[in-house]
Scaffold this active site. Structure first.
Site, PDB file in Angstrom:
ATOM      1  N   ASP A  79      22.952  35.415  26.719  1.00  0.00           N
ATOM      2  CA  ASP A  79      24.263  36.020  26.487  1.00  0.00           C
ATOM      3  C   ASP A  79      25.212  35.478  27.555  1.00  0.00           C
ATOM      4  OD1 ASP A  79      26.377  37.673  25.740  1.00  0.00           O
ATOM      5  OD2 ASP A  79      25.612  39.390  26.873  1.00  0.00           O
ATOM      6  N   ARG A 113      37.141  46.863  28.969  1.00  0.00           N
ATOM      7  CA  ARG A 113      35.905  47.049  29.748  1.00  0.00           C
ATOM      8  C   ARG A 113      36.068  46.397  31.119  1.00  0.00           C
ATOM      9  NH1 ARG A 113      30.077  44.873  27.481  1.00  0.00           N
ATOM     10  NH2 ARG A 113      29.071  44.372  29.468  1.00  0.00           N
ATOM     11  N   HIS A 161      31.196  50.050  33.294  1.00  0.00           N
ATOM     12  CA  HIS A 161      29.808  49.605  33.244  1.00  0.00           C
ATOM     13  C   HIS A 161      29.217  49.597  34.649  1.00  0.00           C
ATOM     14  CE1 HIS A 161      26.428  48.137  31.196  1.00  0.00           C
ATOM     15  NE2 HIS A 161      26.735  46.871  31.044  1.00  0.00           N
TER      16      HIS A 161
END
Length: 292
Positions: free
Chosen positions: A56, A157, A188
């Site tokens: 990722d 985010r 996060h």
């Protein structure tokens, strides 16, 4: 193009209930999440990348993520929150991405303030580089002003805690992103306890609801989140991907050891369950009606 799911999600975020969603890599998993009773699907960049067998790290294209998301929207009736990583580039890329994901059926679009190309958040020793507050605020504004439907939810985010930049930086960034028009703030953390997240929640004074991803701090329950307040969405981002890997490894090992499938057949869902998820019965009804 119907934007019903975006309107539905925005309405539910405004309600009292804590919404929970699950990260998926494809339409089949999205169907299972819907049938399990969750509120939304997280079209996960991490999981979709894993389905291609690559990290990722901004390696797969926007089109690959987009088509996975579109396939989900075609077969489920719960909203999709699309993980759009960094927006696939600068603010101009964001404009293009928002148009495409909105038309594909996404109810919400989430972008993070990392530098493109990115490393995944929980990678030990990962390259967690953030863009400036000004640059990412421009991306948020571009997303807000590009959406065709005012109900499309824009989630900003911040990875400030992931990058180790501390609470003050995380709060500063979150406030700037809210001012740029973000509907929700995803905060996060890679901490193994929820303390860092709970501190951010307690100190958050903005109006935008919060979104959390408790992958690294699984001890935080939904009851805990509700007591903390301010959080409206909880994303279980990669649990079913990991579960699938574990189950497949176990079955493969047993098949190899047993020299056949005779010891595993009773332990796995029958083929009829796959037919059910594929809606084969619906296809057969159409055949009876239309085939001459």
């Amino acid at each position: 193009m119907s934007y019903e799911q975006a309107t539905r999600l925005r309405s539910r975020i405004a309600g009292q209930k804590l919404l929970t969603g699950v990260g998926v890599r494809d339409a089949l998993e999205a169907k299972l999440v819907g049938q399990a009773g969750f509120d939304f699907v997280w079209s996960s960049g991490f999981a979709i990348s894993a389905s291609y067998g690559v990290p990722d790290a901004s390696l797969i294209s926007m089109t690959q993520v987009l088509e996975a998301t579109r396939s989900m929207a075609e077969v489920i009736d719960i909203p999709i929150v699309a993980d759009c990583d960094t927006g696939f580039g600068n603010a101009i890329n964001v404009i293009y991405a928002v148009k495409k994901f909105e038309d594909a059926g996404a109810a919400a679009i989430c972008m993070e303030d990392k530098r493109f190309p990115k490393d995944t958040s929980l990678l030990p020793g990962g390259r967690q580089e953030l863009v400036s507050v000004e640059e990412f605020s421009g991306k948020v504004q571009a997303a807000v002003e590009t959406r065709k439907n005012k109900d499309l939810v824009i989630i900003a985010r911040t990875e400030a805690l992931i990058a180790g930049w501390g609470q003050e930086e995380a709060l500063k960034r979150a406030h700037h992103y809210e001012e740029a028009g973000a509907d929700c703030i995803l905060i996060h953390s890679k901490s193994k306890t929820p303390d860092e997240i709970l501190e951010f929640i307690s100190r958050w004074e903005g109006k935008a609801p919060l979104v959390i991803v408790p992958t690294n701090y699984p001890s935080l329950t939904e009851a805990d989140v509700q007591r903390a307040g301010k959080v409206k969405l909880v994303i279980y981002a990669n649990q079913i991907l990991r579960a699938a890997i574990g189950a497949q490894q176990t079955i493969l090992a047993e098949m190899k050891k047993a020299g056949g499938i005779h010891t595993v057949d009773g332990a796995i869902p029958p083929v009829s369950r796959v037919f059910e998820l594929q809606d084969v019965s619906g296809m057969k009804k159409d055949e009876q009606k239309y085939l001459r």
